[in-house]
Design a protein around this motif. Structure first.
Motif, PDB file in Angstrom:
ATOM      1  N   SER A   1       0.870  -1.181   0.000  1.00  0.00           N
ATOM      2  CA  SER A   1       0.000   0.000   0.000  1.00  0.00           C
ATOM      3  C   SER A   1       0.905   1.230   0.000  1.00  0.00           C
ATOM      4  N   PRO A   2       0.369   2.394  -0.323  1.00  0.00           N
ATOM      5  CA  PRO A   2       1.197   3.601  -0.233  1.00  0.00           C
ATOM      6  C   PRO A   2       1.724   3.841   1.183  1.00  0.00           C
ATOM      7  N   GLN A   3       0.923   3.530   2.188  1.00  0.00           N
ATOM      8  CA  GLN A   3       1.346   3.735   3.569  1.00  0.00           C
ATOM      9  C   GLN A   3       2.513   2.812   3.924  1.00  0.00           C
ATOM     10  N   GLU A   4       2.385   1.562   3.559  1.00  0.00           N
ATOM     11  CA  GLU A   4       3.468   0.619   3.835  1.00  0.00           C
ATOM     12  C   GLU A   4       4.706   0.990   3.016  1.00  0.00           C
ATOM     13  N   GLY A   5       4.520   1.362   1.765  1.00  0.00           N
ATOM     14  CA  GLY A   5       5.645   1.782   0.936  1.00  0.00           C
ATOM     15  C   GLY A   5       6.372   2.975   1.524  1.00  0.00           C
ATOM     16  N   ALA A   6       5.625   3.964   2.011  1.00  0.00           N
ATOM     17  CA  ALA A   6       6.242   5.148   2.612  1.00  0.00           C
ATOM     18  C   ALA A   6       7.046   4.783   3.854  1.00  0.00           C
ATOM     19  N   ALA A   7       6.495   3.924   4.694  1.00  0.00           N
ATOM     20  CA  ALA A   7       7.212   3.503   5.899  1.00  0.00           C
ATOM     21  C   ALA A   7       8.486   2.747   5.535  1.00  0.00           C
ATOM     22  N   GLU A   8       8.397   1.876   4.553  1.00  0.00           N
ATOM     23  CA  GLU A   8       9.575   1.108   4.134  1.00  0.00           C
ATOM     24  C   GLU A   8      10.617   2.006   3.474  1.00  0.00           C
ATOM     25  N   GLY A   9      10.172   2.979   2.703  1.00  0.00           N
ATOM     26  CA  GLY A   9      11.104   3.912   2.072  1.00  0.00           C
ATOM     27  C   GLY A   9      11.871   4.727   3.101  1.00  0.00           C
ATOM     28  N   ALA A  10      11.170   5.211   4.121  1.00  0.00           N
ATOM     29  CA  ALA A  10      11.821   5.996   5.174  1.00  0.00           C
ATOM     30  C   ALA A  10      12.821   5.142   5.953  1.00  0.00           C
ATOM     31  N   ALA A  11      12.443   3.912   6.264  1.00  0.00           N
ATOM     32  CA  ALA A  11      13.348   3.022   7.005  1.00  0.00           C
ATOM     33  C   ALA A  11      14.579   2.678   6.170  1.00  0.00           C
ATOM     34  N   ALA A  12      14.379   2.425   4.889  1.00  0.00           N
ATOM     35  CA  ALA A  12      15.512   2.112   4.007  1.00  0.00           C
ATOM     36  C   ALA A  12      16.462   3.296   3.905  1.00  0.00           C
ATOM     37  N   ALA A  13      15.916   4.496   3.843  1.00  0.00           N
ATOM     38  CA  ALA A  13      16.748   5.699   3.761  1.00  0.00           C
ATOM     39  C   ALA A  13      17.623   5.837   5.002  1.00  0.00           C
ATOM     40  N   GLN A  14      17.046   5.566   6.153  1.00  0.00           N
ATOM     41  CA  GLN A  14      17.820   5.664   7.395  1.00  0.00           C
ATOM     42  C   GLN A  14      18.969   4.656   7.405  1.00  0.00           C
TER      43      GLN A  14
END
Length: 188
Positions: free
Chosen positions: A26-39
Motif C-alpha cells: 500500500s502507499p502507507q506501507e511503501g512510505a514507511a519502508e522507504g523511510a526506514a531504508a533511507a535511514q
C-alpha cells in the motif's frame, strides 16, 4: 555484522551500496519502508540504495494479491526515501511484468521513479541460461534507455543449483556488455 565487510570493501576502493526488501502493499506501507531504508542507507553512507519489491508488491504470483495500485505504492516508497536521503541514488531491483502480468504497461513508469534501473536478469540452464539472460538483459536495457537512466543488471553468481544448472553465463554477459553496455553490473 556487516561492519568488517563494509570496512574491507571501502579499503579496497569498492563502493558499498545498501539494499532492502519491500513489501510495498500500500502507499502507507511503501512510505514507511522507504523511510526506514533511507535511514539504513544513511547510516552506512551508501551512495546508492537498491529497492527489491517482489510478489507482495506486484502480486499475480506466489499466491499474492499485490498492492491495489503498484505504481502508487512504489511512488510513495520512493518519495519517502528521497525526503529522508535526497543525495542517495535509488536503484530499481524489483519484479517486472516479465514475472507479474499485473505490471503490464507499468515497467517504464515505475523505472522512471528511479535513478538507476537494476533488474534481476537471473537465468539458469545447462549452459547458464544464455537465451533467457539475453532476453532479460535486452528488455532491461530497453527500459533504462526509454526513461533515460543508467542500466545496472543484476546477474546470477554463477553458482550451480541442485539440478546441475549454472545460474548465469559469463561469456553471454561479456557479449551483451559489448552490444548493450551496462553502466554497472551487480552480482547476486
Amino acid at each position: 555484522e556487516s561492519g568488517p565487510v563494509i570496512e574491507a570493501a571501502r579499503a579496497a576502493g569498492v563502493p558499498v551500496h545498501s539494499w532492502s526488501w519491500a513489501n510495498c502493499r500500500s502507499p502507507q506501507e511503501g512510505a514507511a519502508e522507504g523511510a526506514a531504508a533511507a535511514q539504513a542507507a544513511l547510516a552506512i553512507g551508501a551512495p546508492a540504495h537498491w529497492v527489491n519489491a517482489e510478489h507482495q508488491w506486484a502480486g499475480g504470483y506466489m499466491g499474492q494479491a499485490g498492492a491495489p495500485n503498484p505504481l502508487e505504492a512504489m511512488t510513495a516508497l520512493v518519495a519517502a526515501f528521497r525526503q529522508e536521503a535526497p543525495g542517495i541514488l535509488l536503484v530499481f531491483n524489483c519484479t517486472t511484468s516479465w514475472i507479474s502480468s499485473r505490471l503490464k504497461g507499468l515497467d517504464e513508469p515505475i523505472a522512471a521513479l528511479f535513478d538507476v534501473y537494476g533488474p534481476m536478469v537471473y537465468s539458469s540452464g545447462k549452459e547458464g541460461g544464455s537465451k533467457t539472460l539475453a532476453k532479460k538483459w535486452a528488455r532491461g536495457y530497453g527500459n533504462a534507455q526509454a526513461v533515460g537512466i543508467p542500466f545496472a543488471p543484476m546477474i546470477g553468481s554463477g553458482r550451480r543449483d541442485e539440478k546441475g544448472n549454472y545460474w548465469t553465463n559469463l561469456s553471454t554477459v561479456a557479449e551483451l556488455q559489448a552490444s548493450q553496455p551496462a553502466d554497472w553490473i551487480a552480482v547476486w
